[in-house]
Motif scaffolding. Structure first.
Motif, PDB file in Angstrom:
ATOM      1  N   GLY A 181       0.647  -1.197   0.044  1.00 52.36           N
ATOM      2  CA  GLY A 181      -0.258   0.012   0.111  1.00 52.36           C
ATOM      3  C   GLY A 181       0.910   1.253   0.110  1.00 52.36           C
ATOM      4  N   PHE A 182       0.327   2.291   0.265  1.00 50.85           N
ATOM      5  CA  PHE A 182       0.940   3.467   0.058  1.00 50.85           C
ATOM      6  C   PHE A 182       0.267   4.650   1.180  1.00 50.85           C
ATOM      7  CE2 PHE A 182      -2.630   5.083  -1.782  1.00 50.85           C
ATOM      8  CZ  PHE A 182      -2.357   6.761  -2.061  1.00 50.85           C
ATOM      9  N   THR A 183       1.402   5.575   1.214  1.00 48.61           N
ATOM     10  CA  THR A 183       0.823   6.744   2.176  1.00 48.61           C
ATOM     11  C   THR A 183       1.350   8.099   1.324  1.00 48.61           C
ATOM     12  OG1 THR A 183       0.777   7.926   4.107  1.00 48.61           O
ATOM     13  CG2 THR A 183       2.879   6.647   3.500  1.00 48.61           C
ATOM     14  N   GLN A 184       0.696   9.127   1.600  1.00 51.38           N
ATOM     15  CA  GLN A 184       1.105  10.391   1.037  1.00 51.38           C
ATOM     16  C   GLN A 184       1.918  11.086   2.118  1.00 51.38           C
ATOM     17  OE1 GLN A 184      -3.057  11.317  -0.808  1.00 51.38           O
ATOM     18  NE2 GLN A 184      -1.949  13.067  -1.211  1.00 51.38           N
ATOM     19  N   THR A 185       1.777  10.896   3.404  1.00 53.52           N
ATOM     20  CA  THR A 185       2.190  11.644   4.636  1.00 53.52           C
ATOM     21  C   THR A 185       3.809  11.103   4.872  1.00 53.52           C
ATOM     22  OG1 THR A 185      -0.001  12.031   5.213  1.00 53.52           O
ATOM     23  CG2 THR A 185       1.855  12.592   6.970  1.00 53.52           C
ATOM     24  N   ALA A 186       4.718  11.895   4.994  1.00 49.38           N
ATOM     25  CA  ALA A 186       5.915  11.465   5.454  1.00 49.38           C
ATOM     26  C   ALA A 186       6.014  11.450   7.133  1.00 49.38           C
ATOM     27  CB  ALA A 186       7.092  12.297   4.902  1.00 49.38           C
ATOM     28  N   MET A 187       6.494  10.304   7.582  1.00 45.73           N
ATOM     29  CA  MET A 187       6.684  10.262   8.788  1.00 45.73           C
ATOM     30  C   MET A 187       7.786   9.236   9.248  1.00 45.73           C
ATOM     31  SD  MET A 187       3.013   8.498  10.463  1.00 45.73           S
ATOM     32  CE  MET A 187       2.067  10.003   9.805  1.00 45.73           C
ATOM     33  N   ALA A 188       8.424   9.049  10.313  1.00 46.65           N
ATOM     34  CA  ALA A 188       9.384   8.309  10.686  1.00 46.65           C
ATOM     35  C   ALA A 188       8.987   6.732  10.446  1.00 46.65           C
ATOM     36  CB  ALA A 188      10.073   8.518  12.089  1.00 46.65           C
ATOM     37  N   LYS A 189       7.687   6.483  11.203  1.00 45.26           N
ATOM     38  CA  LYS A 189       7.093   5.114  10.976  1.00 45.26           C
ATOM     39  C   LYS A 189       5.854   5.104  10.730  1.00 45.26           C
ATOM     40  CE  LYS A 189      10.654   3.049  14.238  1.00 45.26           C
ATOM     41  NZ  LYS A 189      10.687   2.326  15.446  1.00 45.26           N
ATOM     42  N   VAL A 190       5.553   4.482   9.691  1.00 42.83           N
ATOM     43  CA  VAL A 190       3.934   4.523   9.417  1.00 42.83           C
ATOM     44  C   VAL A 190       3.556   2.805   9.708  1.00 42.83           C
ATOM     45  CG1 VAL A 190       2.203   4.804   7.530  1.00 42.83           C
ATOM     46  CG2 VAL A 190       4.406   6.145   7.402  1.00 42.83           C
ATOM     47  N   PRO A 191       2.416   2.716  10.459  1.00 43.12           N
ATOM     48  CA  PRO A 191       1.868   1.321  10.615  1.00 43.12           C
ATOM     49  C   PRO A 191       1.530   0.701   9.455  1.00 43.12           C
ATOM     50  CG  PRO A 191       1.105   2.805  12.379  1.00 43.12           C
ATOM     51  CD  PRO A 191       1.865   3.717  11.284  1.00 43.12           C
ATOM     52  N   LEU A 192       1.923  -0.525   9.139  1.00 45.62           N
ATOM     53  CA  LEU A 192       1.287  -0.999   8.062  1.00 45.62           C
ATOM     54  C   LEU A 192      -0.295  -1.095   7.871  1.00 45.62           C
ATOM     55  CD1 LEU A 192       3.744  -4.002   7.437  1.00 45.62           C
ATOM     56  CD2 LEU A 192       3.949  -1.742   6.597  1.00 45.62           C
ATOM     57  N   SER A 193      -0.892  -1.221   9.057  1.00 43.95           N
ATOM     58  CA  SER A 193      -2.367  -1.155   9.116  1.00 43.95           C
ATOM     59  C   SER A 193      -2.858  -0.040   8.570  1.00 43.95           C
ATOM     60  CB  SER A 193      -2.870  -1.564  10.487  1.00 43.95           C
ATOM     61  OG  SER A 193      -2.170  -0.559  11.420  1.00 43.95           O
ATOM     62  N   ASN A 194      -2.031   1.035   8.751  1.00 44.59           N
ATOM     63  CA  ASN A 194      -2.569   2.211   8.278  1.00 44.59           C
ATOM     64  C   ASN A 194      -2.245   2.679   6.688  1.00 44.59           C
ATOM     65  OD1 ASN A 194      -3.371   2.852  11.017  1.00 44.59           O
ATOM     66  ND2 ASN A 194      -1.794   4.402  11.428  1.00 44.59           N
ATOM     67  N   LEU A 195      -1.746   1.974   5.941  1.00 41.67           N
ATOM     68  CA  LEU A 195      -1.630   2.198   4.634  1.00 41.67           C
ATOM     69  C   LEU A 195      -2.638   2.353   3.873  1.00 41.67           C
ATOM     70  CD1 LEU A 195       1.706   0.113   4.176  1.00 41.67           C
ATOM     71  CD2 LEU A 195       1.651   2.046   4.114  1.00 41.67           C
ATOM     72  N   ARG A 196      -2.676   2.894   2.975  1.00 42.74           N
ATOM     73  CA  ARG A 196      -3.992   3.327   1.916  1.00 42.74           C
ATOM     74  C   ARG A 196      -3.599   2.143   1.105  1.00 42.74           C
ATOM     75  NH1 ARG A 196      -4.371   9.266   0.075  1.00 42.74           N
ATOM     76  NH2 ARG A 196      -6.195   8.417  -1.104  1.00 42.74           N
ATOM     77  N   SER A 197      -4.647   1.666   0.373  1.00 47.14           N
ATOM     78  CA  SER A 197      -4.586   0.348  -0.540  1.00 47.14           C
ATOM     79  C   SER A 197      -4.229   0.933  -1.950  1.00 47.14           C
ATOM     80  CB  SER A 197      -6.078  -0.082  -0.680  1.00 47.14           C
ATOM     81  OG  SER A 197      -6.942   0.651  -1.567  1.00 47.14           O
ATOM     82  N   LEU A 198      -3.823  -0.399  -2.734  1.00 39.48           N
ATOM     83  CA  LEU A 198      -3.140  -0.081  -3.943  1.00 39.48           C
ATOM     84  C   LEU A 198      -4.366   0.521  -4.805  1.00 39.48           C
ATOM     85  CD1 LEU A 198      -0.705  -3.038  -4.620  1.00 39.48           C
ATOM     86  CD2 LEU A 198      -0.215  -0.692  -3.738  1.00 39.48           C
ATOM     87  N   SER A 199      -5.711   0.077  -4.945  1.00 40.13           N
ATOM     88  CA  SER A 199      -6.460   0.683  -5.570  1.00 40.13           C
ATOM     89  C   SER A 199      -6.742   2.102  -5.539  1.00 40.13           C
ATOM     90  CB  SER A 199      -8.017  -0.095  -5.148  1.00 40.13           C
ATOM     91  OG  SER A 199      -8.413   0.105  -3.906  1.00 40.13           O
ATOM     92  N   GLU A 200      -6.506   2.691  -4.010  1.00 34.57           N
ATOM     93  CA  GLU A 200      -6.584   4.193  -3.758  1.00 34.57           C
ATOM     94  C   GLU A 200      -5.321   4.463  -4.434  1.00 34.57           C
ATOM     95  OE1 GLU A 200      -8.264   5.215   0.135  1.00 34.57           O
ATOM     96  OE2 GLU A 200      -7.223   3.497   0.399  1.00 34.57           O
ATOM     97  N   PHE A 201      -4.362   4.072  -4.526  1.00 39.01           N
ATOM     98  CA  PHE A 201      -2.891   4.485  -5.048  1.00 39.01           C
ATOM     99  C   PHE A 201      -3.165   4.569  -6.605  1.00 39.01           C
ATOM    100  CE2 PHE A 201       1.424   3.289  -6.859  1.00 39.01           C
ATOM    101  CZ  PHE A 201       2.200   4.437  -6.238  1.00 39.01           C
ATOM    102  N   LEU A 202      -3.680   3.830  -7.364  1.00 39.41           N
ATOM    103  CA  LEU A 202      -4.043   3.814  -8.781  1.00 39.41           C
ATOM    104  C   LEU A 202      -4.947   4.922  -8.873  1.00 39.41           C
ATOM    105  CD1 LEU A 202      -3.558   2.876 -11.456  1.00 39.41           C
ATOM    106  CD2 LEU A 202      -5.348   1.289 -11.205  1.00 39.41           C
ATOM    107  N   ALA A 203      -5.985   5.388  -8.216  1.00 40.20           N
ATOM    108  CA  ALA A 203      -6.787   6.142  -8.533  1.00 40.20           C
ATOM    109  C   ALA A 203      -5.962   7.654  -8.116  1.00 40.20           C
ATOM    110  CB  ALA A 203      -8.108   6.257  -7.392  1.00 40.20           C
ATOM    111  N   TYR A 204      -5.121   7.709  -7.211  1.00 44.59           N
ATOM    112  CA  TYR A 204      -4.303   8.892  -6.847  1.00 44.59           C
ATOM    113  C   TYR A 204      -3.320   9.168  -8.058  1.00 44.59           C
ATOM    114  CZ  TYR A 204      -0.515  11.405  -4.347  1.00 44.59           C
ATOM    115  OH  TYR A 204       0.260  12.413  -4.064  1.00 44.59           O
TER     116      TYR A 204
END
Length: 313
Positions: free
Chosen positions: A129-152
């Motif tokens: 998955g992905f995130t648009q926000t930069a932070m030191a540690k992103v919980p994997l459970s908080n990642l946005r899905s690849l379908s959202e990534f494609l739309a993004y």
């Protein structure tokens, strides 16, 4: 090469080609921990590159900071340049990790961050998955899905870039002691002070500022590298004088024959061009000067492979 596609993840087989590329960049590192970091980063970039190409997006690895030996040596980056969109960060995630770690080196100049989980054997990499926000540690459970990534990504395609994709080097800032990543002292790059020719067409207010950058033509040319060096001076009339030279990398006495150094206008017109001969230990274009805001490019070419650096005065 095959891939496994699921609605929420995308798994890429890490082929011999992927590991050969990773080994190529790993061998450039002296410290074991850094070598491991570069290896995993390169595999992560390969996986995202593969995924985007499957979806029809164009990428340009020559724009990647993760392919620049000098930047990689100093920073932890795993970026991938996506044409018309911008720079993605591809962060490797270990098999049992619960978070995706994003180093401060990658907190700016990114359109997003993709978490890429490596298998225990490093035979597969899975985009989680992905995130648009930069932070030191992103919980994997908080990642946005690849379908959202494609739309993004499609959403970004609809918004034209307001700035050119290439990084523009501001030479006026050099006179203030501010230098872009990758540009170092000539001593640091070449090992000795090459004592570049001073520009004396106008009275100089400040001592020449000299910086150099390693230009890597990549695996296609057997790790051929050269050093692009610039000397910059300010003049009484407010103009800036520039001298551009090209040297063989440290350990080599001469440039290979037919290495070219070209000066281009902002519109892409060739203004100056010079080629190396059999026993040239450097080449240079004629010194020139311009006003604040003037732009130009320097293109270094060898065997039909060109690397271009953009500048503004």
């Amino acid at each position: 090469m095959s891939s496994i596609f699921e609605p929420s993840i995308f798994t890429v087989p890490l082929s011999f080609e992927a590991h050969a590329i990773a080994q190529h960049y790993q061998k450039q590192q002296l410290l074991p921990l850094k070598a491991k970091q570069v290896y995993l980063n390169t595999l992560a970039v390969y996986a995202v590159d593969f995924y985007l190409r499957c979806l029809g997006f164009e990428v340009d690895a020559n724009q990647n900071d993760s392919r620049n030996p000098m930047i990689v040596k100093m920073m932890d980056v795993a970026d991938l340049w996506v044409k018309q969109l911008g720079r993605l960060e591809c962060r490797p995630v270990l098999p049992d990790a619960k978070v995706c770690e994003i180093p401060p080196d990658a907190w700016s100049d990114r359109i997003g961050y993709v978490a890429v989980q490596m298998s225990q054997t490093l035979k597969e990499a899975t985009l989680l998955g992905f995130t648009q926000t930069a932070m030191a540690k992103v919980p994997l459970s908080n990642l946005r899905s690849l379908s959202e990534f494609l739309a993004y990504l499609h959403q970004l395609q609809e918004v034209p870039l307001t700035a050119p994709p290439a990084k523009v080097v501001n030479l006026r800032r050099w006179l203030e002691g501010i230098f872009e990543t990758g540009w170092q002292s000539t001593e640091a790059i070449l090992g000795i002070d090459m004592n570049l020719v001073s520009i004396r067409s106008m009275t100089i207010l400040k001592t020449d500022i000299k910086r150099a950058k390693l230009i890597d033509f990549g695996m296609r040319l057997n790790d051929q590298t050269v050093v692009l060096s610039l000397a910059v001076s300010s003049n009484i009339d407010g103009t800036i004088s520039v001298l551009a030279q090209l040297y063989p990398s440290s350990g080599n006495t001469y440039l290979s024959p037919n290495v070219k150094l070209v000066m281009l206008s902002e519109s892409g017109e060739t203004l100056q061009e010079v080629y190396s001969r059999g026993h040239d230990n450097y080449i240079q274009i004629r010194p020139f000067k311009g006003m604040s805001g003037d732009g130009f490019s320097l293109q270094v070419g060898f065997n039909n492979v060109n690397v271009t650096e953009d500048f503004v005065l």
